[in-house]
Scaffold this motif. Structure first.
Motif, short mmCIF file in Angstrom:
data_model
loop_
_atom_site.label_atom_id
_atom_site.label_comp_id
_atom_site.label_asym_id
_atom_site.label_seq_id
_atom_site.Cartn_x
_atom_site.Cartn_y
_atom_site.Cartn_z
N UNK A 173 44.72 39.67 36.38
CA UNK A 173 45.05 40.78 35.28
C UNK A 173 44.04 41.80 35.43
N UNK A 174 42.87 41.80 35.75
CA UNK A 174 41.88 43.03 35.99
C UNK A 174 42.34 43.82 37.22
N UNK A 175 42.82 43.15 38.36
CA UNK A 175 43.09 43.94 39.57
C UNK A 175 44.44 44.54 39.03
N UNK A 176 45.45 44.05 38.58
CA UNK A 176 46.65 44.62 38.07
C UNK A 176 46.49 45.98 37.28
N UNK A 177 45.68 45.66 36.25
CA UNK A 177 45.18 47.00 35.50
C UNK A 177 44.67 48.10 36.10
N UNK A 214 38.23 38.18 42.37
CA UNK A 214 38.29 39.60 42.26
C UNK A 214 38.31 40.40 43.44
N UNK A 215 36.99 40.19 43.90
CA UNK A 215 36.64 40.94 45.25
C UNK A 215 37.78 40.73 46.28
N UNK A 216 38.23 39.61 46.29
CA UNK A 216 39.30 39.14 47.53
C UNK A 216 40.42 39.99 47.10
N UNK A 217 40.99 40.05 45.98
CA UNK A 217 41.96 40.78 45.64
C UNK A 217 41.66 42.14 45.98
N UNK A 221 43.98 44.87 48.11
CA UNK A 221 44.77 45.97 47.62
C UNK A 221 44.41 47.16 48.17
N UNK A 222 42.97 47.59 48.30
CA UNK A 222 42.39 48.69 48.64
C UNK A 222 41.75 48.69 50.17
N UNK A 223 41.91 47.71 50.73
CA UNK A 223 41.50 47.60 52.08
C UNK A 223 39.90 47.75 52.14
N UNK A 224 39.66 48.66 53.27
CA UNK A 224 38.17 48.87 53.40
C UNK A 224 37.45 49.80 52.10
N UNK A 225 38.24 50.27 51.27
CA UNK A 225 37.63 50.91 50.24
C UNK A 225 37.46 50.03 48.95
N UNK A 226 37.52 48.70 49.10
CA UNK A 226 37.61 47.67 47.95
C UNK A 226 36.26 47.67 47.42
N UNK A 227 34.95 48.16 48.29
CA UNK A 227 33.49 48.23 47.44
C UNK A 227 33.47 49.40 46.57
N UNK A 228 34.26 50.26 47.02
CA UNK A 228 34.29 51.75 46.09
C UNK A 228 34.82 51.44 44.79
#
Length: 251
Positions: A173-177, A214-217, A221-228
């Motif tokens: 739900x959080x990743x979707x929002x 959530x981190x895996x999602x 979804x954002x590839x290498x920018x996931x940490x950002x």
């Protein structure tokens, strides 16, 4: 928006029929106040692609299929009838321009990603948007771009039953929002999104298992920018995510 008992029955007839026919689905949006009310007027539903046609047929039992393309054609025809002289002149003097107008009107409901299908159903003011895939608005041309299939599968696998229907698990739900805010709202998160993201963030980050999910999602979804994105969510800086992504050299 509050909904009547008749509208509630129509909505839950759909959900009950999905379950009876073993159609896996999850309500993506508009579920917080169900069955008494809907936030807005839309209920977004993701139905497993293998059962999508059956889900469409079920929705048609209690709702009316709303075809945007048909509405646009009727509007175009009405405009031509109301201004016949101007229409004839336009066809005579600028046929290519008229052809472009027709093409644009008829294909308004089309999507560049042919794998993505959305059907809209109405019953009075109540709208069910039924989707066969998770997809978000492209930053390039506004078309709907499907996400990594693993994100979609996780959404359906981890779904949670609440009050007689299925909703996303907190990480999903959080990743979707977040994606809705970043892509569909062009980075300008509505206040209701911020409030719900804050609530979900607390639940997700306080549980190591949910946080890892959530981190895996985000990585899918954002590839290498996931940490950002993760750090922005952690700090509650939702409105800055899109601009930070644009500045991120590897995104």
């Amino acid at each position: 928006m509050s909904i009547s008992l008749k509208q509630q029955k129509a909505i839950f007839n759909v959900f009950d029929s999905f379950e009876e026919q073993n159609i896996r689905y999850v309500v993506l949006r508009g579920y917080d106040d169900l069955p008494e009310a809907i936030a807005g007027s839309d209920i977004d539903v993701l139905a497993e692609v293998s059962s999508f046609d059956a889900a469409v047929q079920i929705c048609e039992d209690d709702f009316e299929l709303d075809e945007p393309t048909a509405r646009n054609v009727l509007k175009l025809a009405s405009a031509g009838v109301s201004q016949p002289q101007q229409t004839i002149e336009a066809i005579t003097t600028s046929p290519s321009h008229v052809l472009e107008i027709v093409k644009e009107t008829v294909t308004t409901a089309d999507f560049s990603n042919r794998n993505y299908v959305e059907r809209t159903f109405r019953s009075g003011a109540i709208v069910i948007d039924l989707e066969n895939h998770l997809a978000y608005k492209s930053t390039l041309d506004g078309s709907q771009i499907r996400v990594d299939p693993d994100v979609e599968a996780a959404m359906l696998d981890r779904r949670v039953k609440r009050d007689g229907f299925y909703i996303p698990a907190p990480p999903d739900a959080l990743a979707h929002l977040v994606c809705r805010g970043v892509f569909d709202y062009d980075g300008d998160f509505p206040d209701r999104y911020i409030s719900k993201c804050n609530d979900l963030r607390q639940r997700v980050t306080s549980d190591p298992t949910l946080d890892e999910q959530f981190r895996t999602l985000l990585s899918k979804l954002f590839y290498d920018a996931d940490s950002v994105v993760y750090e922005s969510v952690l700090a509650g800086n939702y409105q800055s995510i899109r601009s930070e992504l644009r500045q991120y050299s590897d995104y």
